[in-house]
Design a protein around this motif. Structure first.
Motif, mmCIF file in Angstrom:
data_model
loop_
_atom_site.group_PDB
_atom_site.id
_atom_site.type_symbol
_atom_site.label_atom_id
_atom_site.label_comp_id
_atom_site.label_asym_id
_atom_site.label_seq_id
_atom_site.Cartn_x
_atom_site.Cartn_y
_atom_site.Cartn_z
ATOM 1 N N PRO A 26 44.666 45.668 33.060
ATOM 2 C CA PRO A 26 45.113 47.046 32.805
ATOM 3 C C PRO A 26 43.935 48.000 32.649
ATOM 4 N N ILE A 27 43.033 47.963 33.613
ATOM 5 C CA ILE A 27 41.822 48.778 33.586
ATOM 6 C C ILE A 27 41.791 49.604 34.865
ATOM 7 N N THR A 28 41.662 50.914 34.728
ATOM 8 C CA THR A 28 41.626 51.777 35.910
ATOM 9 C C THR A 28 40.304 52.513 36.049
ATOM 10 N N ASP A 29 39.691 52.882 34.928
ATOM 11 C CA ASP A 29 38.436 53.618 34.982
ATOM 12 C C ASP A 29 37.268 52.678 35.234
ATOM 13 N N GLY A 30 36.180 53.221 35.796
ATOM 14 C CA GLY A 30 34.983 52.437 36.023
ATOM 15 C C GLY A 30 34.380 51.957 34.720
ATOM 16 N N VAL A 31 33.890 50.728 34.711
ATOM 17 C CA VAL A 31 33.261 50.151 33.529
ATOM 18 C C VAL A 31 31.845 49.727 33.889
ATOM 19 N N ASP A 32 31.042 49.474 32.861
ATOM 20 C CA ASP A 32 29.632 49.166 33.072
ATOM 21 C C ASP A 32 29.344 47.673 33.127
ATOM 22 N N GLY A 33 30.249 46.865 32.583
ATOM 23 C CA GLY A 33 30.034 45.429 32.598
ATOM 24 C C GLY A 33 31.348 44.680 32.463
ATOM 25 N N ILE A 34 31.423 43.527 33.109
ATOM 26 C CA ILE A 34 32.587 42.645 33.000
ATOM 27 C C ILE A 34 32.091 41.231 32.748
ATOM 28 N N LEU A 35 32.684 40.591 31.762
ATOM 29 C CA LEU A 35 32.332 39.211 31.415
ATOM 30 C C LEU A 35 33.551 38.322 31.579
ATOM 31 N N SER A 36 33.334 37.137 32.124
ATOM 32 C CA SER A 36 34.391 36.135 32.242
ATOM 33 C C SER A 36 33.805 34.787 31.866
ATOM 34 N N THR A 37 34.343 34.154 30.820
ATOM 35 C CA THR A 37 33.848 32.850 30.398
ATOM 36 C C THR A 37 34.960 31.815 30.521
ATOM 37 N N PHE A 38 34.731 30.818 31.352
ATOM 38 C CA PHE A 38 35.649 29.691 31.540
ATOM 39 C C PHE A 38 37.051 30.160 31.939
ATOM 40 N N VAL A 39 37.102 31.129 32.847
ATOM 41 C CA VAL A 39 38.378 31.687 33.301
ATOM 42 C C VAL A 39 38.612 31.442 34.786
ATOM 43 N N VAL A 40 37.626 31.656 35.641
ATOM 44 C CA VAL A 40 37.867 31.637 37.088
ATOM 45 C C VAL A 40 38.343 30.274 37.571
ATOM 46 N N GLY A 41 38.015 29.216 36.850
ATOM 47 C CA GLY A 41 38.462 27.889 37.232
ATOM 48 C C GLY A 41 39.956 27.696 37.097
ATOM 49 N N MET A 42 40.640 28.629 36.450
ATOM 50 C CA MET A 42 42.090 28.536 36.276
ATOM 51 C C MET A 42 42.848 29.456 37.219
ATOM 52 N N LEU A 43 42.135 30.240 38.019
ATOM 53 C CA LEU A 43 42.781 31.244 38.855
ATOM 54 C C LEU A 43 43.183 30.676 40.216
ATOM 55 N N ALA A 44 44.314 31.140 40.714
ATOM 56 C CA ALA A 44 44.781 30.691 42.026
ATOM 57 C C ALA A 44 43.889 31.212 43.140
ATOM 58 N N ASP A 45 43.377 32.433 42.988
ATOM 59 C CA ASP A 45 42.511 33.052 43.994
ATOM 60 C C ASP A 45 41.267 33.609 43.307
ATOM 61 N N PRO A 46 40.360 32.737 42.892
ATOM 62 C CA PRO A 46 39.186 33.206 42.143
ATOM 63 C C PRO A 46 38.307 34.167 42.932
#
Length: 224
Positions: A107-127
């Motif tokens: 639920p993010i629409t505005d530009g942000v300066d940093g994004i962190l993901s820890t131990f998440v992409v391994g659970m995604l259907a389309d990483p």
């Protein structure tokens, strides 16, 4: 029960144990500190954590952006998020926000300066596709940092990799299944690799670090 619902029920049920491991496992504080630092944030910046869990990374992210910056944690599991909200309330952080949402449709629409993901992409259907979408949310010069686990390629890694495979099975809902159509650890490694490759393809500069005998890898990219 759908895959997403099954995962929410699984992680919700083990929220207390997950929180204890996330905060107190030896070396985890140093890893979280390195991940936050790799985002190269400045005071006043806005940073989003995709899959914030119980909020273990939030203190490190807030330290990077200061009281004038903004920290947003996104997760889809209610009991997990309750612990993150409790942390924010106890600390009195008015600039830290925890929201329930899907990391693949944040639920993010505005530009942000940093994004962190820890131990998440391994659970995604389309990483790869998700990482590409995350890159689109970043301001020019913003950083995306992925922290994930995969098998180690070090010479002494055989027993470490065996333990990693066991942990992967135990942490893959449902945990009592004897046989899987697809090997959980092979699926995890493939998804993590796809996510890292997608980040490298979008990045003007890439940094990489190995931790915990090569099992945990931190990959950061600058998106121009």
């Amino acid at each position: 029960m759908s895959g997403a619902s099954s995962a929410q029920a699984f992680y919700g049920r083990w929220a207390a144990l997950y929180d204890a491991v996330a905060r107190h496992m030896p070396g985890v504080a140093r890893l979280r500190e390195r991940a936050a630092s790799a985002l190269r944030l400045s005071a006043g910046d806005t940073v989003v954590e995709m899959g914030c869990g119980t909020g273990a990374n939030l203190p490190y992210l807030r330290e990077q952006v200061g009281p004038d910056g903004t920290v947003v944690g996104v997760d889809f599991t209610g009991p997990i998020l309750d612990r993150a909200r409790d942390l924010v309330e106890r600390r009195g952080w008015e600039n830290v926000h925890v929201v329930r949402g899907d990391a693949t449709r944040p639920p993010i629409t505005d530009g942000v300066d940093g994004i962190l993901s820890t131990f998440v992409v391994g659970m995604l259907a389309d990483p790869a596709g998700t990482v590409d979408d995350w890159c689109d949310l970043l301001n020019a010069g913003g950083h995306l940092v992925l922290v994930d686990a995969a098998e180690s390629d070090r010479w002494y890694a055989a027993p470490i990799n065996a333990a990693f495979r066991a942990v992967t099975v135990l942490s893959t809902p449902p945990t009592l299944r004897v046989r899987y159509e697809n090997s959980p650890h092979e699926s995890l490694v493939r998804r993590v690799t796809d996510a890292r490759d997608a980040l490298r393809a979008r990045s003007a500069a890439v940094a990489h670090e190995d931790h915990w005998a090569g099992i945990v890898r931190l990959t950061g990219g600058r998106i121009d």
